[in-house]
Design a protein around this motif. Structure first.
Motif, short mmCIF file in Angstrom:
data_model
loop_
_atom_site.label_atom_id
_atom_site.label_comp_id
_atom_site.label_asym_id
_atom_site.label_seq_id
_atom_site.Cartn_x
_atom_site.Cartn_y
_atom_site.Cartn_z
N VAL A 99 0.84 -1.20 0.00
CA VAL A 99 0.00 0.00 0.00
C VAL A 99 0.87 1.26 0.00
N TRP A 100 1.94 1.23 0.80
CA TRP A 100 2.89 2.35 0.82
C TRP A 100 3.44 2.59 -0.59
N GLY A 101 3.76 1.52 -1.29
CA GLY A 101 4.31 1.64 -2.64
C GLY A 101 3.31 2.24 -3.61
N LEU A 102 2.04 1.84 -3.50
CA LEU A 102 1.01 2.42 -4.38
C LEU A 102 0.88 3.92 -4.14
N GLU A 103 0.89 4.31 -2.87
CA GLU A 103 0.86 5.74 -2.56
C GLU A 103 2.11 6.44 -3.08
N GLU A 104 3.23 5.77 -2.96
CA GLU A 104 4.49 6.37 -3.40
C GLU A 104 4.51 6.58 -4.91
N ILE A 105 3.93 5.67 -5.66
CA ILE A 105 3.83 5.84 -7.12
C ILE A 105 3.12 7.14 -7.44
N MET A 106 2.00 7.39 -6.77
CA MET A 106 1.24 8.62 -7.01
C MET A 106 2.01 9.85 -6.54
N MET A 107 2.63 9.75 -5.37
CA MET A 107 3.35 10.90 -4.82
C MET A 107 4.55 11.28 -5.68
N GLN A 108 5.27 10.29 -6.17
CA GLN A 108 6.42 10.59 -7.04
C GLN A 108 5.97 11.15 -8.39
N GLY A 148 -6.94 -1.66 -6.67
CA GLY A 148 -5.71 -0.89 -6.74
C GLY A 148 -5.85 0.55 -6.31
N PHE A 149 -5.50 1.48 -7.22
CA PHE A 149 -5.52 2.89 -6.85
C PHE A 149 -5.96 3.76 -8.02
N SER A 150 -6.37 4.98 -7.70
CA SER A 150 -6.77 5.93 -8.74
C SER A 150 -6.20 7.30 -8.42
N LEU A 151 -5.87 8.04 -9.48
CA LEU A 151 -5.29 9.37 -9.37
C LEU A 151 -6.11 10.34 -10.22
N ASN A 152 -6.61 11.37 -9.57
CA ASN A 152 -7.43 12.35 -10.27
C ASN A 152 -6.58 13.30 -11.09
N VAL A 153 -6.85 13.36 -12.39
CA VAL A 153 -6.17 14.31 -13.27
C VAL A 153 -7.09 15.49 -13.56
#
Length: 200
Positions: A99-108, A148-153
């Motif tokens: 989970v940390w890695g998924l957040e890190e993907i978005m943060m980076q 998984g995860f989603s990122l708002n564009v």
């Protein structure tokens, strides 16, 4: 690891694909796979959804109950959704580190765009000064992940006003376009894919 960009899709179509890949991955019939998509408008409910989280759903938008953690969220065009179907054990990943890695993907990814983001002490996901911008909801079984995860564009935020996103009150929803107007989603996606390769 195989990364597949599905383009714009109906949610249930990709859910079926995830489940198929998940079953195949448990049997080690396929390699680790990451699906990337934009969904047509849909609400999905997770394990912690309460009736008050979805009391004002528009009747023309489907609501799909799923097995992931978390409460209700919205998926729509202008939002990148990522589904890793991977074996955590073979990658020596705990659920917490995954989970940390998924957040890190978005943060980076956001860092590459000069957008400051952070983790919240009380909630999963990624946050900015303008609100929550990244969402995480996963399911792990037999050491294999899906959802998984989603990122708002540049997703239309009006759809989030009909729900209590992730069951969190008092924190608005943000887009990358709140910081960088008119940013192409493909620009964000290309950065995100590189971060997936580096981190997963």
């Amino acid at each position: 690891m195989k990364i597949i960009d599905l383009g714009k899709t109906e949610y249930t179509q990709v859910l079926r694909l995830q489940k198929k890949l998940f079953e195949q991955k448990i049997k080690e019939e396929v390699e680790d796979t990451v699906l990337i998509t934009e969904h047509y408008p849909v609400y999905t409910t997770g394990k912690t959804t309460k009736p008050e989280h979805l009391s004002d759903i528009p009747p023309d938008i489907p609501v799909v109950p799923v097995e992931r953690g978390g409460s209700i969220t919205f998926h729509g065009t202008g939002q990148i959704v990522v589904y890793p179907i991977i074996n955590l054990q073979s990658r020596k990943l705990s659920v917490k580190n995954f989970v940390w890695g998924l957040e890190e993907i978005m943060m980076q990814t956001l860092h590459e765009l000069n957008i400051k983001s952070y983790r919240h002490d009380s909630y999963r996901g990624v946050f900015t000064e303008k609100g929550k911008i990244g969402f995480v909801g996963i399911k792990i079984s037999h050491f294999v992940s899906y959802h998984g995860f989603s990122l708002n564009v540049d997703v239309d935020k009006k759809f989030f006003r009909h729900i209590i996103p992730c069951g969190i009150t008092g924190i608005p929803v943000a887009n990358i376009s709140d910081f960088i107007p008119d940013i192409p989603i493909e620009t964000v996606k290309s950065i995100l894919i590189e971060k997936i390769k580096n981190i997963l």
